[in-house]
Enzyme design. Structure first.
Site, PDB file in Angstrom:
ATOM      1  N   GLU A  31     130.469 -21.475  10.906  1.00 13.67           N
ATOM      2  CA  GLU A  31     131.727 -20.904  11.702  1.00 13.67           C
ATOM      3  C   GLU A  31     131.743 -19.372  11.680  1.00 13.67           C
ATOM      4  O   GLU A  31     131.865 -19.017  10.430  1.00 13.67           O
ATOM      5  CB  GLU A  31     132.981 -21.664  11.069  1.00 13.67           C
ATOM      6  N   THR A  81     133.920 -22.993  19.376  1.00 15.21           N
ATOM      7  CA  THR A  81     132.961 -23.855  18.493  1.00 15.21           C
ATOM      8  C   THR A  81     132.313 -24.930  19.306  1.00 15.21           C
ATOM      9  O   THR A  81     131.067 -25.093  19.130  1.00 15.21           O
ATOM     10  CB  THR A  81     133.670 -24.500  17.307  1.00 15.21           C
ATOM     11  N   HIS A 100     136.784 -19.485   8.665  1.00 15.42           N
ATOM     12  CA  HIS A 100     137.517 -19.474   9.849  1.00 15.42           C
ATOM     13  C   HIS A 100     138.575 -18.709   9.676  1.00 15.42           C
ATOM     14  O   HIS A 100     139.453 -18.414   8.619  1.00 15.42           O
ATOM     15  CB  HIS A 100     137.897 -20.934  10.204  1.00 15.42           C
ATOM     16  N   ASP A 126     128.323 -19.734  15.067  1.00 17.35           N
ATOM     17  CA  ASP A 126     128.773 -20.257  16.306  1.00 17.35           C
ATOM     18  C   ASP A 126     129.459 -19.101  17.371  1.00 17.35           C
ATOM     19  O   ASP A 126     129.199 -19.170  18.529  1.00 17.35           O
ATOM     20  CB  ASP A 126     129.979 -21.405  16.159  1.00 17.35           C
ATOM     21  N   HIS A 127     130.080 -18.098  16.705  1.00 17.75           N
ATOM     22  CA  HIS A 127     130.613 -17.371  17.496  1.00 17.75           C
ATOM     23  C   HIS A 127     131.065 -16.044  16.492  1.00 17.75           C
ATOM     24  O   HIS A 127     131.210 -16.180  15.205  1.00 17.75           O
ATOM     25  CB  HIS A 127     131.680 -17.728  18.333  1.00 17.75           C
TER      26      HIS A 127
HETATM   27  C1  GP9 Z   1     137.716 -27.140  13.939  1.00 17.19           C
HETATM   28  C2  GP9 Z   1     136.654 -26.077  14.410  1.00 17.19           C
HETATM   29  C3  GP9 Z   1     137.681 -24.858  14.961  1.00 17.19           C
HETATM   30  O1  GP9 Z   1     137.036 -28.348  14.217  1.00 17.19           O
HETATM   31  O2  GP9 Z   1     135.801 -26.494  15.210  1.00 17.19           O
HETATM   32  O3  GP9 Z   1     136.701 -23.946  15.292  1.00 17.19           O
HETATM   33  P1  GP9 Z   1     137.086 -22.922  16.354  1.00 17.19           P
HETATM   34  O4  GP9 Z   1     136.807 -23.573  17.910  1.00 17.19           O
HETATM   35  O5  GP9 Z   1     138.636 -22.521  16.404  1.00 17.19           O
HETATM   36  O6  GP9 Z   1     136.296 -21.516  16.301  1.00 17.19           O
HETATM   37 MN    MN Z   2     134.343 -21.697  15.612  1.00 16.06          MN
END
Ligand code: GP9
Ligand code: MN
Length: 474
Positions: free
Chosen positions: A89, A132, A253, A313-314
């Site tokens: 994340e 994500t 996050h 992921d980003h």
């Molecule tokens: C929650 C998570 C959220 O399951 O994937 O991440 P996000 O999409 O807010 O980066």
């Molecule tokens: Mn994410």
């Protein structure tokens, strides 16, 4: 000349042409372009260029590039091994190998880079509106998600034919692991089986919920990563080998607030209580958790028989005023889109007998993971649609962007182009990748068209459910 090897592609491209040329105002492209703020691109000019000069529209970039790119020394080096992909994340690249206030931020990953590992420092996120979930989609399917709404919802009934399906065809067990409280965030429960995952370990088992994870320690958005990884081990052990495990972390996050006992970094006074300061501690904790996971896999005898792929992921740190100021202080230069969208990619094959290059600096993006993993795992072909390339062998890299850098933007080893938000190509900005020196826009035109074409190809593929043929016998 035989340009297309798959009948479905011909149909999609034909439809795309019809959409684009036949009725541009009502076209797929026009609609999605209109969804972007201030976007009013001159469609007719783009398509005149695309289809008369054939500069950007090159069918080779859509079809079977894998066949050529699979030839290389590392072909099949991880054949038959388990595959563990860890999607981390909000994991950005600038923390790797960085020392802050005398401390390594990611000591475990930095150590991993020294052991049978390739590090891709010029790797970029490629997502749409699904955050994500779009990173998951891009990596597993080598297509980019839509901007319209999140792909996992709009296209929940589509057929997909990405990495999990192709591994299943080879006898792999496939599973995905994620400890967000509800199982169905991003419509995951519905979509994972469509993506080819046999099993979804997800959700919390508390407060009347019947998910797969015990809530042993809460932080931020759910179960802490370290507790999550501990619980993943028996789940993973229960899979029949060889397996493909797709593991999605959560702790790092926004707003990156930590339990005090996981504050590993001594922050400078000016970074205390800021997003950037929080992020440093949060990412250091995630690094610790990944280190713990690796140790547990070693104890369980699952380490040597596995290939690991780890990436972000980003972005986590957006370009808000305070962040820009704090990041500039940290980096010693402006914090740009190029930093924001740059996530790390790490491929680790513990028992590889082949020499893995320590670093591959070719520009690459999330769409490239699928063909690259297929190469290492010795896939003789990629019988599906994909847009990515095998990063180990491709001569030059290309990444189409559509979020933060608006649609039509791209990153390549040579030129970076940032499309203007008013939608006029000439108002965009082009510069060299290596030293960020401004260059004439003419050098970006071809890449700009290629970027639009790739994004629109995916949009079209999703809209037409272009892979439905693959589902016929499932
Ligand atoms: C929650 C998570 C959220 O399951 O994937 O991440 P996000 O999409 O807010 O980066
Ligand atoms: Mn994410």
């Amino acid at each position: 000349m035989k340009r297309f090897k798959k009948p479905g592609l011909l149909v999609i491209t034909f439809l795309l042409l019809l959409f684009l040329i036949g009725d541009p105002l009502n076209s797929v492209m026009a609609k999605s372009i209109n969804n972007q703020e201030f976007f009013s691109y001159h469609l007719s000019d783009v398509f005149k260029e695309l289809f008369t000069r054939h500069t950007a529209f090159n069918a080779d970039s859509f079809v079977d590039t894998y066949n050529k790119e699979k030839r290389g020394q590392l072909f099949g080096t991880a054949q038959g091994k388990n595959l563990v992909i860890i999607q981390v994340e909000s994991f950005q690249n600038f923390v790797i190998n960085r020392t802050y206030n005398g401390q390594e931020i990611t000591p475990n990953l930095n150590k991993l880079l020294k052991e049978n590992t390739t590090y891709f420092p010029n790797f970029f996120q490629q997502i749409g509106s699904g955050n994500t979930s779009d990173a998951e989609l891009a990596v597993n399917n080598s297509i980019i998600g839509t901007l319209d709404y999140f792909t996992y919802k709009i296209y929940e009934d589509n057929c997909f034919n990405g990495l999990p399906w192709l591994l299943k065809d080879k006898g792999y067990a496939t599973a995905v692991f994620h400890a967000y409280e509800g199982r169905n965030f991003w419509n995951r429960e519905t979509v994972y089986p469509k993506l080819g995952f046999d099993k979804f370990y997800g959700g919390l088992n508390d407060q009347g919920r019947t998910g797969d994870y015990e809530m042993t320690e809460w932080m931020g958005w759910g179960l802490t990563d370290s507790e999550f990884f501990k619980q993943v081990i028996p789940q993973m052990k229960s899979l029949k080998e060889p397996f493909y495990s797709f593991v999605i972390t959560l702790s790092n996050h926004h707003p990156f607030e930590m339990l005090p006992h996981y504050d590993f970094i001594n922050l400078l006074k000016e970074d205390e209580g800021t997003i950037v300061g929080n992020y440093l501690n949060s990412v250091a904790y995630t690094d610790y958790s990944i280190g713990l996971f690796m140790d547990l896999l070693k104890e369980e005898g699952l380490y040597d028989s596995t290939i690991f792929v780890i990436y972000g992921d980003h972005l986590g740190i957006t370009n808000e005023k305070d962040n820009l100021k704090d990041m500039k202080r940290l980096l010693g230069r402006e914090y740009s889109y190029m930093d924001m969208l740059n996530v790390p990619l790490i491929i680790h094959i513990p028992s590889s007998e082949d020499f893995l290059p320590k670093e591959v600096k070719t520009v690459s993006g999330q769409l490239d993971v699928f063909p690259t993993v297929a190469y290492l795992m010795g896939f003789s072909e990629l019988n599906t649609f994909y847009l990515g390339h095998n990063i180990y062998n491709v001569k030059s890299g290309f990444v189409a962007e559509q979020t933060f850098m608006p649609k039509g933007s791209f990153i390549s080893d040579d030129i970076v182009y940032i499309m203007s938000r008013d939608g006029v190509f000439e108002h965009g900005e082009a510069f060299t990748f290596s030293d960020r020196k401004k260059v004439d826009l003419s050098r970006a035109k071809q890449g700009h068209l290629k970027s639009l074409m790739q994004v629109e190809f995916c949009e079209s593929l999703l809209k037409e459910n272009g892979m439905k043929e693959y589902c016929r016998n499932r």
